[in-house]
Design an enzyme around this catalytic site. Sequence first.
Site, PDB file in Angstrom:
ATOM      1  N   TYR A 142       0.819  -1.215   0.000  1.00 51.86           N
ATOM      2  CA  TYR A 142       0.000   0.000   0.000  1.00 51.86           C
ATOM      3  C   TYR A 142       0.852   1.264   0.000  1.00 51.86           C
ATOM      4  O   TYR A 142       0.416   2.312  -0.440  1.00 51.86           O
ATOM      5  CB  TYR A 142      -0.900   0.037   1.242  1.00 51.86           C
ATOM      6  CG  TYR A 142      -2.210  -0.690   1.124  1.00 51.86           C
ATOM      7  CD1 TYR A 142      -2.269  -1.995   0.672  1.00 51.86           C
ATOM      8  CD2 TYR A 142      -3.400  -0.065   1.487  1.00 51.86           C
ATOM      9  CE1 TYR A 142      -3.473  -2.671   0.588  1.00 51.86           C
ATOM     10  CE2 TYR A 142      -4.606  -0.729   1.406  1.00 51.86           C
ATOM     11  CZ  TYR A 142      -4.642  -2.033   0.963  1.00 51.86           C
ATOM     12  OH  TYR A 142      -5.843  -2.686   0.890  1.00 51.86           O
ATOM     13  N   LYS A 188       3.732 -15.395   1.489  1.00 50.52           N
ATOM     14  CA  LYS A 188       3.895 -16.059   0.197  1.00 50.52           C
ATOM     15  C   LYS A 188       5.391 -16.294   0.031  1.00 50.52           C
ATOM     16  O   LYS A 188       6.037 -15.832  -0.917  1.00 50.52           O
ATOM     17  CB  LYS A 188       3.294 -15.168  -0.914  1.00 50.52           C
ATOM     18  CG  LYS A 188       3.187 -15.828  -2.274  1.00 50.52           C
ATOM     19  CD  LYS A 188       2.094 -16.880  -2.386  1.00 50.52           C
ATOM     20  CE  LYS A 188       2.183 -17.575  -3.732  1.00 50.52           C
ATOM     21  NZ  LYS A 188       1.232 -18.711  -3.859  1.00 50.52           N
ATOM     22  N   ASP A 220      -2.510 -18.207  -0.334  1.00 52.05           N
ATOM     23  CA  ASP A 220      -3.531 -18.869  -1.168  1.00 52.05           C
ATOM     24  C   ASP A 220      -4.152 -20.036  -0.405  1.00 52.05           C
ATOM     25  O   ASP A 220      -5.379 -20.222  -0.410  1.00 52.05           O
ATOM     26  CB  ASP A 220      -2.944 -19.310  -2.518  1.00 52.05           C
ATOM     27  CG  ASP A 220      -1.632 -20.075  -2.394  1.00 52.05           C
ATOM     28  OD1 ASP A 220      -1.034 -20.092  -1.294  1.00 52.05           O
ATOM     29  OD2 ASP A 220      -1.204 -20.671  -3.406  1.00 52.05           O
ATOM     30  N   ASP A 244      -6.078  -7.405   4.145  1.00 55.41           N
ATOM     31  CA  ASP A 244      -7.241  -6.738   3.550  1.00 55.41           C
ATOM     32  C   ASP A 244      -8.163  -7.786   2.940  1.00 55.41           C
ATOM     33  O   ASP A 244      -9.367  -7.806   3.178  1.00 55.41           O
ATOM     34  CB  ASP A 244      -6.763  -5.747   2.482  1.00 55.41           C
ATOM     35  CG  ASP A 244      -7.921  -5.018   1.818  1.00 55.41           C
ATOM     36  OD1 ASP A 244      -8.831  -4.577   2.545  1.00 55.41           O
ATOM     37  OD2 ASP A 244      -7.920  -4.898   0.584  1.00 55.41           O
ATOM     38  N   ASP A 248     -11.843  -9.598   4.783  1.00 59.83           N
ATOM     39  CA  ASP A 248     -13.160  -9.564   4.137  1.00 59.83           C
ATOM     40  C   ASP A 248     -13.724 -10.981   4.038  1.00 59.83           C
ATOM     41  O   ASP A 248     -14.908 -11.220   4.291  1.00 59.83           O
ATOM     42  CB  ASP A 248     -13.064  -8.975   2.717  1.00 59.83           C
ATOM     43  CG  ASP A 248     -13.418  -7.496   2.674  1.00 59.83           C
ATOM     44  OD1 ASP A 248     -13.207  -6.806   3.697  1.00 59.83           O
ATOM     45  OD2 ASP A 248     -13.897  -7.025   1.625  1.00 59.83           O
TER      46      ASP A 248
HETATM   47  C1  IPM Z   1     -10.253  -1.619   4.514  1.00 57.27           C
HETATM   48  C2  IPM Z   1     -10.553  -0.966   3.185  1.00 57.27           C
HETATM   49  C3  IPM Z   1      -9.431   0.007   2.862  1.00 57.27           C
HETATM   50  C4  IPM Z   1      -8.160  -0.786   2.753  1.00 57.27           C
HETATM   51  C5  IPM Z   1      -9.665   0.873   1.613  1.00 57.27           C
HETATM   52  C6  IPM Z   1     -10.972   1.599   1.676  1.00 57.27           C
HETATM   53  C7  IPM Z   1      -8.532   1.830   1.382  1.00 57.27           C
HETATM   54  O1  IPM Z   1     -10.728  -1.922   2.199  1.00 57.27           O
HETATM   55  O2  IPM Z   1     -10.180  -0.904   5.518  1.00 57.27           O
HETATM   56  O3  IPM Z   1     -10.107  -2.837   4.530  1.00 57.27           O
HETATM   57  O4  IPM Z   1      -7.879  -1.383   1.705  1.00 57.27           O
HETATM   58  O5  IPM Z   1      -7.426  -0.846   3.739  1.00 57.27           O
HETATM   59 MG    MG Z   2     -10.729  -3.913   2.894  1.00 61.11          MG
END
Ligand code: IPM
Ligand code: MG
Length: 355
Positions: A142, A188, A220, A244, A248
Amino acid sequence: MKTYKIALIKGDGIGPEIIDEAVKVLDSVASCFDFDFEYEEALMGGCAYDVTGDPLPQETINIALNSDAVLFGAIGGVKWDKLPREKRPESGLLRFRKELGVYANLRPAVVYDELINASSLKPSVVKGVDLMVVRELIGGIYFGEPKGRDENKGWNTMVYTRDEIVRIAHQAFKIAMTRSKKVCSIDKANVLDVSQLWREVVEDVAKEYPEVELSHMYVDNAAMQLIRDPKQFDVMLTGNIFGDILSDEASMLSGSIGLLPSASVGAKIGVYEPIHGSAPDIAGQGIANPIATIASASMMLRYALGENEAADKIDNAIKRALKEGYRTKDLAAYDAKEVCSTSEMGSIIANYAAK
Ligand code: IPM
Ligand code: MG
């Protein structure tokens, strides 16, 4: 009487509605203890851009640094998607994390028994899941240099220094010590040099925590194992982009992205926010699920303010509301006895939390 100073960043979309409910619950639980809250609002994201031309005005950073903790709603929306990257709401958020120095992002994924049917996985797979992703938040691909693009090429760089890995690894091991004492470090290392260093350094740090069982997993495989058998995990330690993605994925084990909180810590001031986004499509309708934000307020009490008893009260109030069948619209199909609005859900939890 102690007064905690909380910076409130409501943000865009459903942000304001869900923060209002978290504030309601915080004030309600505070009435049982000898502390209260003083709130100061600050702008970030699209709403900040609209007013100041900058998604992260300096004043917001000042307000945050002058607080005991930051409670954050959500930012972004289609309205600002066409802006140049540095003006976009997301850029404001990334800069904010960096300015505060919150390098450790804690994302718990817990499956509530009451909502076991809301998960897209079989109840037998998800029942009892209780894991925590510890994601490095202000390094990796990032932020790595060089980065850039021209007409025909775009490039980013994944970089980690030993010091960056050491400090996030300590966070993961310390958290594991308060839980089931297992850390699975994700990398990885079969392909990436940066991951080889990551693995070596995590091994080194692990020596200071002999009680914690350390394992390593390629990212993975981890993505696959999270779906196959999520109960094998306690703490998952990851770099920025792997965390990230995996957080999710982990969030969906619980069935609704509207349930899960997060904490970004490691610096003097921490940021507490739901893991979901600003959901502009349902903003202003009073149907958003405020539970993830209320649970984030509970994490704030626990991690930033050390008010564990108050945090327990909020966590129990959330469980009780779900157990009694109160559901916002997103979860109406799962054993609902009563479907309630955003603000009704906030009031129910606030009421239970004060008991
Ligand atoms: C998160 C979001 C952020 C990230 C974005 C909105 C920049 O996806 O907080 O997970 O990738 O960190
Ligand atoms: Mg995110």
